[in-house]
Design a protein around this motif. Sequence first.
Motif, PDB file in Angstrom:
ATOM      1  N   PHE A 184      -5.165   8.915  -4.897  1.00  0.00           N
ATOM      2  CA  PHE A 184      -5.178   9.185  -3.462  1.00  0.00           C
ATOM      3  C   PHE A 184      -5.369   7.887  -2.681  1.00  0.00           C
ATOM      4  CE2 PHE A 184      -7.158  10.653   0.531  1.00  0.00           C
ATOM      5  CZ  PHE A 184      -6.165  11.511   0.944  1.00  0.00           C
ATOM      6  N   LEU A 185      -6.239   7.015  -3.160  1.00  0.00           N
ATOM      7  CA  LEU A 185      -6.488   5.731  -2.511  1.00  0.00           C
ATOM      8  C   LEU A 185      -5.196   4.922  -2.434  1.00  0.00           C
ATOM      9  CD1 LEU A 185      -8.774   3.925  -1.351  1.00  0.00           C
ATOM     10  CD2 LEU A 185      -9.060   3.012  -3.656  1.00  0.00           C
ATOM     11  N   GLU A 186      -4.464   4.865  -3.533  1.00  0.00           N
ATOM     12  CA  GLU A 186      -3.200   4.126  -3.568  1.00  0.00           C
ATOM     13  C   GLU A 186      -2.170   4.747  -2.629  1.00  0.00           C
ATOM     14  OE1 GLU A 186       0.287   3.292  -6.811  1.00  0.00           O
ATOM     15  OE2 GLU A 186      -1.778   3.190  -7.541  1.00  0.00           O
ATOM     16  N   LEU A 187      -2.085   6.066  -2.626  1.00  0.00           N
ATOM     17  CA  LEU A 187      -1.139   6.772  -1.768  1.00  0.00           C
ATOM     18  C   LEU A 187      -1.415   6.510  -0.287  1.00  0.00           C
ATOM     19  CD1 LEU A 187       1.155   8.915  -1.476  1.00  0.00           C
ATOM     20  CD2 LEU A 187      -0.661  10.622  -1.391  1.00  0.00           C
ATOM     21  N   ILE A 188      -2.654   6.663   0.118  1.00  0.00           N
ATOM     22  CA  ILE A 188      -3.012   6.427   1.517  1.00  0.00           C
ATOM     23  C   ILE A 188      -2.779   4.966   1.892  1.00  0.00           C
ATOM     24  CG2 ILE A 188      -4.932   6.391   3.175  1.00  0.00           C
ATOM     25  CD1 ILE A 188      -3.867   9.176   2.604  1.00  0.00           C
ATOM     26  N   CYS A 189      -3.144   4.068   1.001  1.00  0.00           N
ATOM     27  CA  CYS A 189      -2.945   2.637   1.241  1.00  0.00           C
ATOM     28  C   CYS A 189      -1.472   2.340   1.523  1.00  0.00           C
ATOM     29  CB  CYS A 189      -3.450   1.847   0.043  1.00  0.00           C
ATOM     30  SG  CYS A 189      -3.447   0.069   0.297  1.00  0.00           S
ATOM     31  N   GLU A 190      -0.593   2.878   0.731  1.00  0.00           N
ATOM     32  CA  GLU A 190       0.850   2.652   0.922  1.00  0.00           C
ATOM     33  C   GLU A 190       1.329   3.245   2.251  1.00  0.00           C
ATOM     34  OE1 GLU A 190       3.081   0.779  -0.770  1.00  0.00           O
ATOM     35  OE2 GLU A 190       1.295   0.117  -1.870  1.00  0.00           O
ATOM     36  N   GLN A 191       0.772   4.393   2.626  1.00  0.00           N
ATOM     37  CA  GLN A 191       1.204   5.057   3.859  1.00  0.00           C
ATOM     38  C   GLN A 191       0.793   4.296   5.113  1.00  0.00           C
ATOM     39  OE1 GLN A 191       3.177   7.908   4.143  1.00  0.00           O
ATOM     40  NE2 GLN A 191       3.470   7.479   1.981  1.00  0.00           N
ATOM     41  N   ILE A 192      -0.383   3.671   5.088  1.00  0.00           N
ATOM     42  CA  ILE A 192      -0.860   3.011   6.302  1.00  0.00           C
ATOM     43  C   ILE A 192      -0.568   1.510   6.338  1.00  0.00           C
ATOM     44  CG2 ILE A 192      -2.654   4.765   6.620  1.00  0.00           C
ATOM     45  CD1 ILE A 192      -4.707   2.652   5.750  1.00  0.00           C
ATOM     46  N   LYS A 193      -0.094   0.958   5.232  1.00  0.00           N
ATOM     47  CA  LYS A 193       0.148  -0.488   5.132  1.00  0.00           C
ATOM     48  C   LYS A 193       0.977  -1.052   6.293  1.00  0.00           C
ATOM     49  CE  LYS A 193       0.776  -2.114   1.050  1.00  0.00           C
ATOM     50  NZ  LYS A 193       1.346  -2.468  -0.260  1.00  0.00           N
TER      51      LYS A 193
END
Length: 107
Positions: A20-29
Amino acid sequence: MKDLMGVKSTVLLVDDEPTFLELICEQIKPYFGEILTASSGAEALKHLSTHSVDVVVTDYKMPNMSGSQLFEEVKKRSPLTPVLFLTGQLTDPTVILSLQKGVYDVL
């Protein structure tokens, strides 16, 4: 998110679930200048002792240190830094109390 000077903000993203951390990180980058990640409240506090952040986005339910506990520590160290919770527990009394104490928002 850009301020009026065109400088992108630094966000500290905290979640105990790596996927989830990786997914959110990619979405907000695309919207932030720098994204720091932490998989626990303790790791987040280490980042805060060495980095200046513009916003903290944290999971509400985490082992060892909850989002509410992390919020309290962030406010002690940097009272003006906004903290947002990621949670599906909108009716949890602690979430509501945290909003009353100054959590910026709940997502």
